[in-house]
Motif scaffolding. Structure first.
Motif, PDB file in Angstrom:
ATOM      1  N   ARG A 159      -1.141  -6.579   0.700  1.00  0.00           N
ATOM      2  CA  ARG A 159      -1.237  -5.361  -0.110  1.00  0.00           C
ATOM      3  C   ARG A 159      -2.323  -4.446   0.429  1.00  0.00           C
ATOM      4  N   LYS A 179      -1.105  -2.697   3.471  1.00  0.00           N
ATOM      5  CA  LYS A 179      -0.218  -1.584   3.136  1.00  0.00           C
ATOM      6  C   LYS A 179      -1.025  -0.370   2.678  1.00  0.00           C
ATOM      7  N   PHE A 234      -2.483  -0.780  -4.894  1.00  0.00           N
ATOM      8  CA  PHE A 234      -2.511  -1.801  -3.846  1.00  0.00           C
ATOM      9  C   PHE A 234      -3.654  -2.801  -3.973  1.00  0.00           C
ATOM     10  N   ILE A 264       4.896  -1.649   6.316  1.00  0.00           N
ATOM     11  CA  ILE A 264       5.372  -0.998   5.099  1.00  0.00           C
ATOM     12  C   ILE A 264       6.891  -0.964   5.062  1.00  0.00           C
ATOM     13  N   ASP A 270       8.115   0.713  -0.436  1.00  0.00           N
ATOM     14  CA  ASP A 270       6.684   0.891  -0.719  1.00  0.00           C
ATOM     15  C   ASP A 270       6.321   2.370  -0.644  1.00  0.00           C
ATOM     16  N   SER A 280       4.984   4.739  -3.830  1.00  0.00           N
ATOM     17  CA  SER A 280       3.696   5.448  -3.834  1.00  0.00           C
ATOM     18  C   SER A 280       3.930   6.943  -3.738  1.00  0.00           C
TER      19      SER A 280
END
Length: 529
Positions: free
Chosen positions: A172, A175, A245, A482, A486, A490
Motif C-alpha cells: 500500500r 502504491k 494508502f 499500481i 487503484d 484515488s
C-alpha cells in the motif's frame, strides 16, 4: 478534429495540421492567416520555456534540487510522501510534467527498494536470534527430560502473522508513494503559465479572441491566482493519499519524538548516496540555475500590475510591444552562448578559451516535444477560424438559456464536465476544444469570460483517473505497482478535490484579482464584429 483528438486514430500533432489544408480549401480563411497561428507569441513563450527546462534537465539540476529538499524534510513515511509531492510539484511548475515524473519515479523506487531490503535484513536477524533461542531451549529440555525427544521441530518458529500484514502495508505504501508523484506533477503544472499545455492554450485564446484585453492573463497574474490553488490542492491530495494508502496513524507516520527505525535510516542513506554521486555543484549547473532564476524574475517583474514593470520603465511603449515570450527567448539564447566550463582567467591570453555552451542544439532537438507545439498551433488556428467565421457567436447564442443559472453553478458544472472529458483526451486538446465555446457562451450571457475559462483551463489538467489520461500517469503505471482500479479509485476523489478547489478559488480570491463580477468592455467588442 475533436473526434480525431479523442480517438487518436492518427497522432495528435498530425490532426493539428488539418486546418492548414482544409480552411483554405473550404474558403474559411486564407493559408496565410491560418499558418500564422502555428508559431504565434504564445507558442514562442512555450518554446523558450521548454528550452530553459531542457537545460535544467541536461545538467541534472532538477535531481539536485529534489534530493536536497528530501534530505531536509526527513524520511518518516508521511513526510517522505509530502517531500516527494512538494518536490515534484515545484519542479513541474517549470519543467514539463512528464520529465519531472520520469526523474522522480526512479528516486522513489530506489528509496522504497532500500527500505524493503533493510526491513528484510532486520527481520532475518530477528528470526535468526529467535531460532537460536528456540534450539537452545529445546536442547535444555532434552537434557533434563530424555523422554521428550520428539518435541524437536528442527528449530522452526511458527510463521509470524505480522509478516503478511506488513507485506500488505508495504504494498500500500508503495502504491501511495508512486501515485503521489504523478498527481503532484499534474497539480504543480497548473501553478505557472508555462507549466502545462492548457494554461498556454488559455493565454493564446485570450489574445486571439480578445485582442485588446490589456494583457489580463500574464505570468504574474496567473501565478497569483493559480499558486494558492495549487498549494490547497497539494495539501488535500496528500491528506487523501495518506488516508487511503497509509491510514491516519499520526504517531506512526509522523513519528513525533520516536527514534528513527532502520528503514528510515536506510532511506536517508539512499538519498545521501544519490546526492554524493552528483558531487559538488559544477560551474555549468550554477550558471543554469542563475539563468533560470533570472528568467523567473524577468517574468514576474515585466508587468506585475501593482507597480510599473521593467517593460514600461526601460522601453518606450514597452507594455505594448513586449510580452512574456521576449524574456523566455532571451534566456534561451543566452544558454546557447554562455560557456559550460569556467574560463581560466590566469592562463596565457594567447591560448584561445574553447568551451562547449551550456546547451547544445542537438539536445534540444532530441528532447523538445514538437508535437505539443503543433498541437497548440492547431488549436489556435481552430479558435481563430471559429471566431472569424461566426461559429463562436452562433454557439454562444445557443447557450443564452444558461443565463438564468447563477454563474458559480455554471462554472462548477463546466469544471466537472472538463475534468471527466480530459480523462480520455489529451489535456491540451480538451482545453483547445472547450475554451472558445466557453468564451462565446460568456459573451452571450454577459459574464466575465475568465469566470468560465479559468476553471475550464485548470480542470483540463485534472487527469487523475486513467493511466492513458496524461503521460505522468502512464510513467507511474508502467512501473507495475499500481492496478488501473487503484488509480480510478484515488482519481475520482482527486477530481472532486480539484473541482472543489477551483470553484473556491474562482469565487474568492479570483474575483477581485480579475474583476470577475463585471462584464469587461474588451469582451464586448468581439460580439459586435
Amino acid at each position: 478534429m475533436a473526434v480525431y483528438w479523442c480517438t487518436e486514430v492518427i497522432p495528435l500533432a498530425v490532426t493539428s495540421l488539418m486546418p492548414v489544408v482544409f480552411f483554405p480549401l473550404l474558403g474559411v480563411q486564407s493559408s496565410k492567416s491560418v499558418c500564422l497561428q502555428y508559431l504565434n507569441d504564445t507558442n514562442m513563450l512555450f518554446l523558450g520555456g521548454l528550452i530553459v527546462a531542457i537545460s535544467v534537465e541536461q545538467w541534472n539540476l532538477h535531481k539536485r534540487i529534489a534530493l536536497r529538499v528530501l534530505l531536509i524534510l526527513g524520511v518518516k513515511p508521511a513526510l517522505l510522501m509530502l517531500g516527494f509531492m512538494i518536490v515534484t510539484a515545484f519542479l513541474s511548475m517549470w519543467i514539463s510534467n512528464t520529465a519531472t515524473t520520469a526523474m522522480m519515479v526512479p528516486i522513489v523506487q530506489a528509496v522504497l527498494d532500500q527500505m524493503d531490503n533493510t526491513e528484510y535484513d532486520v527481520t532475518m536477524m530477528e528470526e535468526a536470534t529467535g531460532q537460536t533461542n528456540t534450539v537452545i531451549e529445546l536442547e535444555e529440555k532434552n537434557a533434563s527430560d530424555p523422554t521428550s525427544v520428539h518435541v524437536i521441530s528442527n528449530g522452526q518458529v511458527p510463521d509470524d502473522p505480522r509478516s503478511s500484514e506488513e507485506k500488505k502495508m508495504r504494498k500500500r505504501i508503495c502504491k501511495g508513494m508512486t501515485l503521489c508523484v504523478c498527481y503532484a506533477a499534474s497539480i504543480g503544472g497548473t501553478a505557472t503559465l508555462t507549466g502545462t499545455g492548457p494554461n498556454m492554450v488559455l493565454k493564446g485564446q485570450m489574445n486571439q479572441l480578445y485582442p485588446n484585453n490589456n494583457d489580463i492573463v500574464n505570468f504574474a497574474s496567473w501565478f497569483a491566482f493559480a499558486f494558492p490553488n495549487m498549494i490547497l490542492m497539494l495539501v488535500l491530495a496528500w491528506l487523501w493519499l495518506q488516508c487511503s494508502f497509509m491510514g491516519l496513524n499520526f504517531k506512526k507516520s509522523w513519528g513525533c519524538g520516536t527514534e528513527r527505525t532502520a528503514k528510515e535510516k536506510a532511506a536517508y542513506n539512499v538519498l545521501k548516496a544519490e546526492m554524493k554521486k552528483l558531487g559538488p555543484i559544477s560551474y555549468a549547473e550554477f550558471n543554469v540555475l542563475l539563468m533560470f532564476v533570472l528568467l523567473v524574475l524577468l517574468w514576474f517583474s515585466r508587468h506585475p500590475g501593482f507597480v510599473k514593470g521593467w517593460a514600461t520603465r526601460l522601453f518606450p511603449e514597452g507594455e505594448k510591444y513586449i510580452t512574456d515570450s521576449a524574456p523566455a527567448v532571451f534566456i534561451a539564447l543566452l544558454l546557447f552562448i554562455l560557456p559550460a566550463n569556467k574560463p581560466n582567467l590566469t592562463s596565457d591570453i594567447k591560448k584561445p578559451f574553447l568551451s562547449a555552451p551550456l546547451l547544445d542544439w542537438n539536445v534540444v532537438q532530441r528532447k523538445m516535444p514538437w508535437s505539443i507545439v503543433l498541437l497548440l498551433g492547431g488549436g489556435f488556428a481552430l479558435a481563430d477560424a471559429s471566431a472569424n467565421s461566426g461559429l463562436s457567436a452562433w454557439l454562444g447564442h445557443q447557450m443564452t438559456p444558461l443565463g438564468s443559472i447563477p454563474p458559480w453553478a455554471i462554472a462548477t458544472v463546466l469544471s466537472l464536465i472538463i475534468a471527466v472529458f480530459t480523462e480520455c483526451t489529451s489535456n491540451v486538446a480538451t482545453a483547445t476544444l472547450f475554451l472558445p465555446v466557453f468564451s462565446s457562451m460568456a459573451a452571450s450571457i454577459k459574464i466575465h469570460p475568465l469566470y468560465v475559462m479559468l476553471p475550464g483551463t485548470l480542470s483540463a489538467s485534472f487527469a487523475f483517473m486513467l493511466p492513458v489520461a496524461t503521460p505522468p500517469n502512464a510513467i507511474v503505471f508502467s512501473y507495475g505497482h499500481i492496478r488501473v482500479l487503484d488509480m480510478v479509485r484515488s482519481g475520482i476523489v482527486m477530481n472532486i478535490i480539484g473541482v472543489f478547489c477551483v470553484t473556491l478559488a474562482i469565487n474568492t480570491w479570483g474575483r477581485p484579482m480579475f474583476e470577475l463580477d463585471t462584464f469587461p468592455t474588451w469582451a464586448n467588442s468581439t460580439t459586435n464584429q
